[in-house]
Structure formats: C-alpha cells, structure tokens
Design a protein around this motif. Structure first.
Motif, short mmCIF file in Angstrom:
data_model
loop_
_atom_site.label_atom_id
_atom_site.label_comp_id
_atom_site.label_asym_id
_atom_site.label_seq_id
_atom_site.Cartn_x
_atom_site.Cartn_y
_atom_site.Cartn_z
N UNK A 67 36.26 2.40 80.87
CA UNK A 67 37.06 1.18 80.88
C UNK A 67 38.20 1.27 79.89
N UNK A 68 37.94 1.84 78.72
CA UNK A 68 38.99 2.01 77.71
C UNK A 68 40.09 2.94 78.22
N UNK A 69 39.70 4.02 78.89
CA UNK A 69 40.70 4.93 79.45
C UNK A 69 41.61 4.20 80.44
N UNK A 70 41.02 3.36 81.26
CA UNK A 70 41.81 2.60 82.24
C UNK A 70 42.74 1.63 81.51
N UNK A 71 42.23 0.96 80.48
CA UNK A 71 43.05 0.02 79.71
C UNK A 71 44.19 0.74 79.00
N UNK A 72 43.91 1.91 78.45
CA UNK A 72 44.96 2.67 77.77
C UNK A 72 46.07 3.07 78.75
N UNK A 73 45.70 3.30 79.98
CA UNK A 73 46.67 3.68 81.00
C UNK A 73 47.43 2.48 81.58
N UNK A 74 46.73 1.38 81.80
CA UNK A 74 47.32 0.28 82.57
C UNK A 74 47.85 -0.89 81.75
N UNK A 75 47.27 -1.17 80.60
CA UNK A 75 47.69 -2.35 79.85
C UNK A 75 49.09 -2.17 79.28
N UNK A 76 49.81 -3.26 79.22
CA UNK A 76 51.13 -3.27 78.60
C UNK A 76 51.09 -3.98 77.25
N UNK A 125 36.29 -2.79 89.87
CA UNK A 125 37.01 -4.06 89.78
C UNK A 125 38.13 -3.99 88.77
N UNK A 126 37.92 -3.28 87.69
CA UNK A 126 38.97 -3.11 86.68
C UNK A 126 40.13 -2.30 87.25
N UNK A 127 39.80 -1.26 87.98
CA UNK A 127 40.85 -0.44 88.61
C UNK A 127 41.66 -1.23 89.63
N UNK A 128 41.00 -2.13 90.33
CA UNK A 128 41.70 -2.86 91.40
C UNK A 128 42.39 -4.14 90.91
N UNK A 129 42.23 -4.48 89.63
CA UNK A 129 42.89 -5.68 89.10
C UNK A 129 44.40 -5.52 89.18
N UNK A 130 45.07 -6.59 89.49
CA UNK A 130 46.53 -6.55 89.54
C UNK A 130 47.09 -6.40 88.12
N UNK A 131 48.33 -6.02 88.03
CA UNK A 131 48.98 -5.89 86.72
C UNK A 131 48.95 -7.22 85.98
N UNK A 137 41.05 -9.39 82.86
CA UNK A 137 39.86 -8.79 83.47
C UNK A 137 39.18 -7.86 82.47
N UNK A 138 39.98 -7.02 81.82
CA UNK A 138 39.43 -6.07 80.84
C UNK A 138 38.76 -6.81 79.68
#
Length: 188
Positions: A67-76, A125-131, A137-138
């Motif tokens: 989940x952290x890896x996804x957040x590091x990639x997607x969060x602004x 679900x985290x991967x599919x969350x919109x920007x 969600x995270x």
C-alpha cells in the motif's frame, strides 16, 4: 410481454451504467467491511496463537509495504508520501525482524508469501481509486489496518513466546503510524 422486456433491459442498462461510473462506493463498502473482520481475527486467534499471529503479522506487513508503494507512486500530497515512506521503512524492518526470529522462536512456521483475499482486495481497491479519492482511500485503509495491527500485536505481546518481544517492539511504531494517519484525516 414487450413492457417487462423493456423494463428489464432498462434496469440492466442502468445497473451497468452505475457499475461503470461508481466502483469507488462499492470499493469503500468493501474496505469498511474488511475492517471489523480483521479486528475480530486479530483479537481472537491472532493474539492467542503463534500459528495465527505469524501469518497475520506477516500479511499485515506485506499489505502495508504494498500500500505504501502505491501511495508513493500515486499520491500528490507530500504529507501522505511522508507517511507512506515511514510506514514502508518501519514495516519492512518489522517483517525482516520477525523472519529473523522465526528459526529459533517458531521453527515450524513459515511466513506467507502472498496476501490473503481480504488484504488483496484492499490493495485492488487502492489501485482502482481515482486520483481525486486516492489519498482519502489510502488514509482510511491505514487507520483500519493500524487499528487491526495494534489489536494483534498488543494482544500477542503478553503471550509466552519469544515472538511476544517482537510484538511489544512494533507497537510504538504502529501507534505513531496510526496517529499520523488520523492527523491527515483530520486535516482533509
């Protein structure tokens, strides 16, 4: 005969349109349902038996790292990224520490190498969350996951097992992650 057929077709079209446009409410409902399941598991078997504690602690760490890896990639959001990096660092260290203890503490235990269905659903679900909804969600998932982890580790910390020391050692870091997630939720 034509009227029921038309009504049925209209309902199917409406359902399909809703599913196309609103997966996030369904994902949020799934995430919310996963939280009490995890809490119950952590509070019962996970906090009482090595055979349940080890896989639950290992999967919790795996989930947190993914989940952290996804957040590091997607969060602004810099604060969300800061939290994700702290979580990744701390859960990687916790995972490595537990794996190092297992040969002596629980030689018959092998930690799982994949997430269970519930935690994989959270990742999906985290991967599919919109920007627009990703950070919320995270953060919501992190609050639920860290409450579950606290229940698991606090409950196991008083067991007669060498792994109880590991449980006691990780509690302060999990508490810090939870506080940070709660502060981020309050700021949003």
């Amino acid at each position: 005969m034509i009227r029921p057929l038309l009504a049925g077709t209209a309902c199917l079209a409406l359902l399909a349109a809703c599913q196309e446009r609103t997966p996030e409410p369904v994902d949020k409902a799934q995430d919310m349902a996963a939280a009490p399941v995890g809490q119950m598991s952590a509070a019962t078997m996970g906090s009482n038996m090595v055979s349940a504690y080890v896989p639950n602690a290992a999967m919790a760490d795996m989930y947190e790292i993914q989940a952290a890896d996804i957040a590091l990639e997607r969060s602004q959001n810099a604060r969300v990224k800061e939290m994700a990096q702290m979580i990744k660092t701390d859960h990687t260290a916790a995972s490595n520490a537990m794996k190092a203890m297992l040969p002596q503490a629980a030689p018959d235990m092998t930690p799982p190498t994949a997430l269970d269905q519930r935690r994989q659903g959270l990742i999906d679900n985290l991967r599919s969350a919109s920007a627009a909804t990703f950070d919320q969600t995270y953060i919501d998932q992190q609050i639920a996951a860290h409450n579950e982890a606290l229940t698991l580790h606090r409950g196991f910390s008083d067991q007669d097992s060498p792994l109880a020391a590991h449980a006691r050692n990780v509690v302060p870091k999990i508490e810090a992650h939870l506080r940070m997630a709660e502060q981020l939720r309050s700021a949003n």
